[in-house]
Every structure is written in C-alpha cells, then in structure tokens.
Scaffold this motif. Structure first.
Motif, PDB file in Angstrom:
ATOM      1  N   ASP A 252       0.830  -1.217   0.000  1.00  3.12           N
ATOM      2  CA  ASP A 252       0.000   0.000   0.000  1.00  3.12           C
ATOM      3  C   ASP A 252       0.857   1.257   0.000  1.00  3.12           C
ATOM      4  OD1 ASP A 252      -2.668  -1.190   0.212  1.00  3.12           O
ATOM      5  OD2 ASP A 252      -1.924  -1.926   2.139  1.00  3.12           O
ATOM      6  N   ILE A 253       2.169   1.078   0.250  1.00  2.00           N
ATOM      7  CA  ILE A 253       3.052   2.247   0.278  1.00  2.00           C
ATOM      8  C   ILE A 253       3.531   2.503  -1.144  1.00  2.00           C
ATOM      9  CG2 ILE A 253       5.232   3.146   1.178  1.00  2.00           C
ATOM     10  CD1 ILE A 253       4.730   1.475   3.697  1.00  2.00           C
ATOM     11  N   ASP A 254       3.269   3.700  -1.615  1.00  2.00           N
ATOM     12  CA  ASP A 254       3.622   4.067  -2.980  1.00  2.00           C
ATOM     13  C   ASP A 254       5.135   4.255  -3.055  1.00  2.00           C
ATOM     14  OD1 ASP A 254       4.135   5.461  -5.324  1.00  2.00           O
ATOM     15  OD2 ASP A 254       2.209   6.512  -5.273  1.00  2.00           O
ATOM     16  N   ARG A 255       5.805   3.352  -3.759  1.00  2.00           N
ATOM     17  CA  ARG A 255       7.272   3.383  -3.735  1.00  2.00           C
ATOM     18  C   ARG A 255       7.832   4.597  -4.451  1.00  2.00           C
ATOM     19  NH1 ARG A 255       9.527  -1.922  -2.543  1.00  2.00           N
ATOM     20  NH2 ARG A 255      11.469  -1.330  -3.530  1.00  2.00           N
ATOM     21  N   ASP A 256       7.145   5.047  -5.506  1.00  2.00           N
ATOM     22  CA  ASP A 256       7.678   6.184  -6.264  1.00  2.00           C
ATOM     23  C   ASP A 256       7.405   7.500  -5.562  1.00  2.00           C
ATOM     24  OD1 ASP A 256       8.684   4.568  -8.191  1.00  2.00           O
ATOM     25  OD2 ASP A 256       6.835   4.595  -9.385  1.00  2.00           O
ATOM     26  N   SER A 257       6.212   7.665  -5.035  1.00  2.00           N
ATOM     27  CA  SER A 257       5.903   8.922  -4.346  1.00  2.00           C
ATOM     28  C   SER A 257       5.252   8.601  -3.015  1.00  2.00           C
ATOM     29  CB  SER A 257       4.975   9.815  -5.164  1.00  2.00           C
ATOM     30  OG  SER A 257       4.756   9.311  -6.437  1.00  2.00           O
ATOM     31  N   PRO A 258       6.066   8.140  -2.046  1.00  2.00           N
ATOM     32  CA  PRO A 258       5.486   7.705  -0.760  1.00  2.00           C
ATOM     33  C   PRO A 258       4.679   8.789  -0.069  1.00  2.00           C
ATOM     34  CG  PRO A 258       7.915   7.759  -0.679  1.00  2.00           C
ATOM     35  CD  PRO A 258       7.521   7.952  -2.102  1.00  2.00           C
TER      36      PRO A 258
ATOM     37  N   GLU B 203       3.020  11.446  -1.281  1.00  2.00           N
ATOM     38  CA  GLU B 203       1.712  11.656  -1.903  1.00  2.00           C
ATOM     39  C   GLU B 203       0.803  10.453  -1.641  1.00  2.00           C
ATOM     40  OE1 GLU B 203       4.158  12.535  -5.131  1.00  2.00           O
ATOM     41  OE2 GLU B 203       2.878  14.193  -5.822  1.00  2.00           O
ATOM     42  N   GLY B 204       1.411   9.266  -1.601  1.00  2.00           N
ATOM     43  CA  GLY B 204       0.641   8.064  -1.282  1.00  2.00           C
ATOM     44  C   GLY B 204       0.068   8.123   0.127  1.00  2.00           C
TER      45      GLY B 204
ATOM     46  N   ARG C  53      -2.817  10.457   0.146  1.00  2.00           N
ATOM     47  CA  ARG C  53      -4.033   9.823  -0.422  1.00  2.00           C
ATOM     48  C   ARG C  53      -4.698   8.915   0.601  1.00  2.00           C
ATOM     49  NH1 ARG C  53      -1.113   9.270  -5.090  1.00  2.00           N
ATOM     50  NH2 ARG C  53      -0.537   7.129  -4.563  1.00  2.00           N
ATOM     51  N   LEU C  54      -3.878   8.132   1.327  1.00  2.00           N
ATOM     52  CA  LEU C  54      -4.453   7.233   2.335  1.00  2.00           C
ATOM     53  C   LEU C  54      -5.130   8.033   3.454  1.00  2.00           C
ATOM     54  CD1 LEU C  54      -1.618   4.533   2.558  1.00  2.00           C
ATOM     55  CD2 LEU C  54      -3.910   4.224   1.590  1.00  2.00           C
TER      56      LEU C  54
END
Ligand code: HEM
Length: 461
Positions: free
Chosen positions: A20-26, A28-29, A32-33
């Motif tokens: 669930d962790i956005d690797r490219d843009s943590p 911003e991820g 979002r969460l």
C-alpha cells in the motif's frame, strides 16, 4: 478502540501494508491514504505497526513533550547506521550526547548568531547569481540541482569554513557523491525486507566505503583546524572543538563531532534546497504573488547588491512566500513520536507505550478547519503574521516540535529569504516547459525535473 482496530488499508500476511506504500511517491501516497482513512490510520510493515497522524487535534496531543518524545523509527535508524551516527538528528533524547551537543550548539543557531553567517551566505548566493547571469537566453537551469549546490556550499562554509566549490565543478565532489549514494542506499535498505538485505552484500560494501570516505574528509578538517592554531573561526566546527556543556562540564568527543558534521551537511542542505525550488515553482505558477514579492524586494533592496541583516528582516512578504511553501510542501514531510506510557489517543485509541506515531505534515497543513476552504491553494496570505499568531497550537509544524524541533530553522529561513530576495531582484523567470509538478522523494521532497529560463532584469544584474 485497540490499535489493530484503527482504520487503515487491509494488508497481507507477512508483508502487511508494504504494497500500500507508494514506492515512487510515498508522501503523496500517504496523503491519499489520509484522505481515504482519516486523521489517523494504521500501517503495518515488517518493521512493525505505525500510525499516520494528520488531524490537528491529534497532532497537538502528540506534540506534548511531557508524554511523548521523538522516536528513532526504522527509517531514521538506517540513516543513523549508514551516515549520521549519533548526531543530533538521529539520536535519542535520553542519549547524554544529544543533551551535550544540543547545549553546546544551541547558541550557534540562535537569532543573534545569524549576523555572523551573513557574509558567508552572501558569498555563495553571489556565486549562484553570477552563474545565472552568464547564461545564454536559450539555456535553462535545473533548479533543484543549482539550489542543492547553493545550500550544500553554504552549510559547509558557515559550518566548517570549507569550500566544496560546487558551482565550479562538472562532477560532484567525491564527498557529495558518497553522501548521495549513502542516503539512497539507506533508503533502499529501509524498504527491503531483512532477508533481502542479507543478499545485498555489494551494496553493503559500497556503503562501508562511502562512510569511510565521508568520515575521512571530516576528520581531516578537524585535524587541519587543530593544526592551524586558529580553532575558533565563528563557525560550528570551532564551537564543537572548544565548547563545553555547562551542565555536564564536558565537551564533545571527536567521533561525535564527525557525526554532527555529517548531520549538518545532510540536514542543512536537502531541506533548504527543496524549499527554494518549491518556492520558485509556486511563484512562476502564481505570477500575481511573484509580482508582489518582487515589488517588496525592489522597495527594500533597491539597487543594493548585498542585502544587510536589517533589510532581510523587512522582506516580510518574501518570508511569507517561503512559509506558505513550507505549509503546502514541508520539505521534511514526516516526524515520528511515541508515547512514554500506554495511552489513549484522542480519547479513543488505546496505544501501547513506544508505538511510533508519524505526523504527516503535508496533510496536517491542509486542514480546512484550520486554513479555511482554500487550504489546498497557494496564497502567502495564509501565513500572514496575524494569521499565524491566531492558529490553534501545533497546527503549523514544518520544523518539527518541542525540544527536538529543527535547530537550523533561523539559519534556513535567513538563507532562503536572502537567496529568493537576490534572485527576484536580479532575474525574471520563464516557465518555458509549462512544468507540471512531480515530487521526488529522497530523504526529503523536491520538485523533480523542474527547469526554468532565467533572464536578467534590465539594468539589474
Ligand atoms: C530537525 C525541518 C533546515 C538541522 C528537523 C526536524 C524537521 C526539520 C521537521 C525535526 C525532525 C524530527 O522530529 O525527526 C527542516 C526544514 C528545513 C531545515 C524544513 C529547511 C527549510 C535545517 C538546517 C539545519 C538543520 C539549515 C542545519 C544547519 C537540523 C538538526 C535537526 C533538525 C540538527 C535535529 C535537531 C535535534 O533533534 O536536536 N529539521 N530543517 N535543519 N534539523 Fe532541520
């Protein structure tokens, strides 16, 4: 409600929420969460469970130094291990060396101390202006790259009387290359599972070599300083070599001085360069605020080539531009705290002692309840002095909190005001690529691939 029942994405066995962790843009991820799961949500990773907190009242609660303290969680541990050792940033509050270094170094970062750094800051800012004034009209600049050269050279000159001369090199100084590699490696390490780390022997060897190189450079600076007989030069190194903590009566051992120097080089440049890059981004996207800032600069600085301390204080709108930039894009976007004892967060969530609670600053700073319906919009009036003074406690936290807040805050703001002021005074900026914001996350966040054309203002450069 027990911690396992705090809302959050569902996760998988063993991996938890790793996917669930956005690797490219943590970052911003995480934002979002937060929009999906609310002011506090739970993330489980192989390193343990943490809560991500962004509700202003909850953040206020965990900023209380009596019941909560900074926690050196997994990410910071790898930085501690591979680069910064037990420097101020990556040591526990109860570490006696944290106290000693904090007491010895605080005076060097107090508002009165900033006068002393001005000539060195101007020296490096002048180098950036020279470089930009010699560009051909069809050339553009990589804003983050030049800002990084600027802030790195500034902290090295103010901190250690040392010149990396980044503006005069085609390839990075070996120290800088080693540091960049180390930070990237530390980050990659934090993202891997422990079992994967054991398989990355080559990366580990490179990390050891890089660390040795960085320590050697700093040790040499220390040795040279001692040998020169002129130990005090109005910089941080002189202070660390001679300073004694009044409480313990002790100074800092060399090994810790090295850790502090590496810490200042890291903490002192990434964040400020990101701030300046975001600020230019916001100003070219909002020319009306750019014009207002420039009008102030023209009034305060006129044709003076080198701003004085007193003039910098009068650049209040430029300061607001920077503070508003840090509201929407705080360049050190997270800090982590933990309660000393079992507690109930927000009167609802039962939290065991030591649970990491990570403050997601960009989301905290976008609270409509605090900033109004246009909370997501860039407008320097959001942080006008009277509005900042009327904010609820702990609603604006770009520099962290309490005794573990950023020691370099005044330093960063003086440097950023001075540079942005000098740039607005001398140049027009053209967003020739109609840049669309893409945030790159390393240890900090900055706009990725942001390029500008820089034109001299007639009669000013
Ligand atoms: C700590 C942000 C510039 C040195 C921190 C923390 C934040 C922060 C959020 C707290 C971290 C935590 O709680 O884990 C920023 C921002 C900057 C900036 C946004 C620029 C815009 C600087 C500069 C220096 C510096 C220029 C040094 C010259 C430090 C140090 C700490 C720290 C040493 C650790 C303090 C302690 O725990 O004793 N910074 N910082 N920072 N910062 Fe900065």
């Amino acid at each position: 409600i027990e911690i396992d029942a705090v809302p959050g994405p569902r996760g998988l066995p063993y991996l938890g929420n790793l996917l669930d962790i956005d690797r490219d843009s943590p970052i911003e991820g995480f934002v979002r969460l937060a929009r999906e799961y609310g002011p506090v949500y739970r993330l489980a990773t192989p390193a343990g469970t943490r809560l991500m907190v962004s509700g202003p009242d909850l953040v206020d609660e965990i900023c209380d130094d009596e019941h909560y303290d900074k926690k050196i969680a997994a990410g910071l541990k790898t930085i501690q291990k591979s680069v910064a050792g037990h420097g101020l940033f990556s040591s526990d509050t109860e570490d006696p060396l944290w106290h000693r270094a904090h007491h010895i170094l605080m005076p060097a970062f107090a508002a009165q101390a900033m006068h002393g750094y001005l000539p060195r800051m101007l020296d490096i800012a002048g180098q950036l202006c020279d470089r930009w004034s010699r560009l051909n009209p069809d050339e553009d600049v990589d804003v983050a790259k030049d800002m990084t050269s600027l802030t790195f050279d500034t902290i090295a000159l103010c901190g250690f009387d040392y010149r990396f001369n980044s503006f005069y090199r085609d390839t990075p100084h070996p120290f800088v290359a080693a540091m960049v590699r180390s930070l990237l490696a530390a980050q990659a390490r934090a993202r891997r599972l422990p079992i994967q780390n054991r398989l990355h022997r080559r990366a580990e060897r490179q990390a050891d070599e890089d660390q040795a190189l960085m320590r050697d450079v700093v040790q040499k600076l220390i040795d040279e300083r001692r040998a020169s007989g002129e130990i005090e030069r109005g910089d941080l190194l002189g202070l660390m070599l001679t300073g004694v903590d009044r409480q313990s009566g002790e100074g800092l051992p060399d090994d810790n001085i090295i850790a502090q120097c590496l810490t200042f080089l890291i903490a002192g440049h990434e964040t400020t360069s990101g701030l300046l890059t975001f600020a230019l981004y916001f100003l070219v996207k909002h020319p009306e605020y750019g014009a207002r800032a420039r009008a102030e600069v023209d009034e305060v600085l006129g044709d003076d080539a080198w701003p004085s301390h007193e003039q910098l204080h009068r650049l209040t709108y430029v300061r607001q531009v920077l503070e508003e930039t840090l509201r929407l894009w705080p360049t050190a976007p997270l800090f982590t705290r933990a309660p000393f004892a079992d507690t109930v967060l927000g009167g609802r969530y039962a939290i065991p002692a030591g649970t990491p609670l990570t403050v997601l600053i960009p989301m905290l700073h976008r609270s409509v309840a605090v900033w109004g319906p246009d909370a997501e919009e860039f407008d320097p009036d959001h942080v006008a002095a009277e509005r900042l003074a009327a904010l609820p406690p702990n609603a604006y936290k770009p520099f962290g909190t309490g005794q573990r807040a950023c020691i370099g805050r005044q330093f960063a703001l003086q440097e950023a005001i001075l540079v942005l002021g000098m740039l607005l005074q001398r140049f027009e900026f053209v967003d020739h690529l109609d840049y669309e914001l893409k945030v790159r996350t390393t240890l900090t966040v900055k706009p990725d691939g942001f390029r500008l054309r820089v034109l001299p203002r007639p009669g000013r450069s």
